[in-house]
Design an enzyme around this catalytic site. Structure first.
Site, PDB file in Angstrom:
ATOM      1  N   ILE A   8       0.870  -1.051   0.183  1.00 27.30           N
ATOM      2  CA  ILE A   8       0.088  -0.047   0.022  1.00 27.30           C
ATOM      3  C   ILE A   8       0.900   1.283   0.040  1.00 27.30           C
ATOM      4  CG2 ILE A   8      -1.787   1.253   1.333  1.00 27.30           C
ATOM      5  CD1 ILE A   8      -2.705  -1.532   2.235  1.00 27.30           C
ATOM      6  N   ASN A  10       0.818   4.320   0.976  1.00 24.04           N
ATOM      7  CA  ASN A  10       1.191   5.220   2.244  1.00 24.04           C
ATOM      8  C   ASN A  10       1.775   4.405   3.444  1.00 24.04           C
ATOM      9  OD1 ASN A  10      -1.163   3.918   2.765  1.00 24.04           O
ATOM     10  ND2 ASN A  10      -2.352   5.282   3.602  1.00 24.04           N
ATOM     11  N   CYS A  11       2.040   2.891   3.118  1.00 30.05           N
ATOM     12  CA  CYS A  11       2.578   2.383   4.420  1.00 30.05           C
ATOM     13  C   CYS A  11       4.061   2.450   4.389  1.00 30.05           C
ATOM     14  CB  CYS A  11       2.310   0.694   4.009  1.00 30.05           C
ATOM     15  SG  CYS A  11       3.477  -0.401   5.002  1.00 30.05           S
ATOM     16  N   ASP A  12       4.538   2.891   5.814  1.00 28.82           N
ATOM     17  CA  ASP A  12       5.993   3.240   5.806  1.00 28.82           C
ATOM     18  C   ASP A  12       6.830   1.935   5.663  1.00 28.82           C
ATOM     19  OD1 ASP A  12       5.311   5.838   6.898  1.00 28.82           O
ATOM     20  OD2 ASP A  12       5.110   5.181   8.886  1.00 28.82           O
ATOM     21  N   LYS A  15       7.347   2.316   1.912  1.00 30.94           N
ATOM     22  CA  LYS A  15       8.181   3.235   1.477  1.00 30.94           C
ATOM     23  C   LYS A  15       9.469   3.019   1.749  1.00 30.94           C
ATOM     24  CE  LYS A  15       4.572   6.875   2.387  1.00 30.94           C
ATOM     25  NZ  LYS A  15       4.301   7.879   3.279  1.00 30.94           N
TER      26      LYS A  15
END
Length: 116
Positions: A8, A10-12, A15
């Site tokens: 996903i 926006n998942c840290d 990223k």
């Protein structure tokens, strides 16, 4: 085979994984399971390779918000249904590469696996 990173956007952790791949110059394709979807056959491949217990993110907010009745007595069928209905419940990132399928990110493991 091109490495495919599922997650996903926006998942840290996703990223961090994408940043690491970019810094190492490792070619990959990103597939957002929330925006681009996830079919049952692909999820079944992951379950067969890793086990549903390793894929289901019980620590995540999405899972914790479930009613207790849904969290108790999980088996492969109910866990698969939950992950298909709400892909945010899948631990991230899932990586498909020439050497197999894995879940999670560890720079040390990935260094040996992809940059070596």
């Amino acid at each position: 085979m091109t490495l495919i990173l599922y997650g996903i956007s926006n998942c840290d952790t996703v990223k961090k994984a994408r940043r690491w791949l970019d810094e190492q110059g490792v070619a990959y394709r990103f597939h957002d399971v929330r925006k681009d979807g996830l079919d049952a056959a692909r999820l079944q491949q992951w379950i067969d390779a890793l086990g549903w217990e390793k894929l289901l993110n019980r620590a995540g907010t999405t899972f914790r918000k479930l009613p207790d009745a849904q969290k108790e007595g999980l088996d492969v069928a109910s866990a698969k249904a939950l992950m298909l209905e709400q892909p945010a419940m899948i631990r991230r990132p899932v990586v498909e590469a020439a050497d197999g399928i894995s879940v999670g990110f560890s720079a040390g493991d990935w260094q040996a696996r992809f940059a070596g």
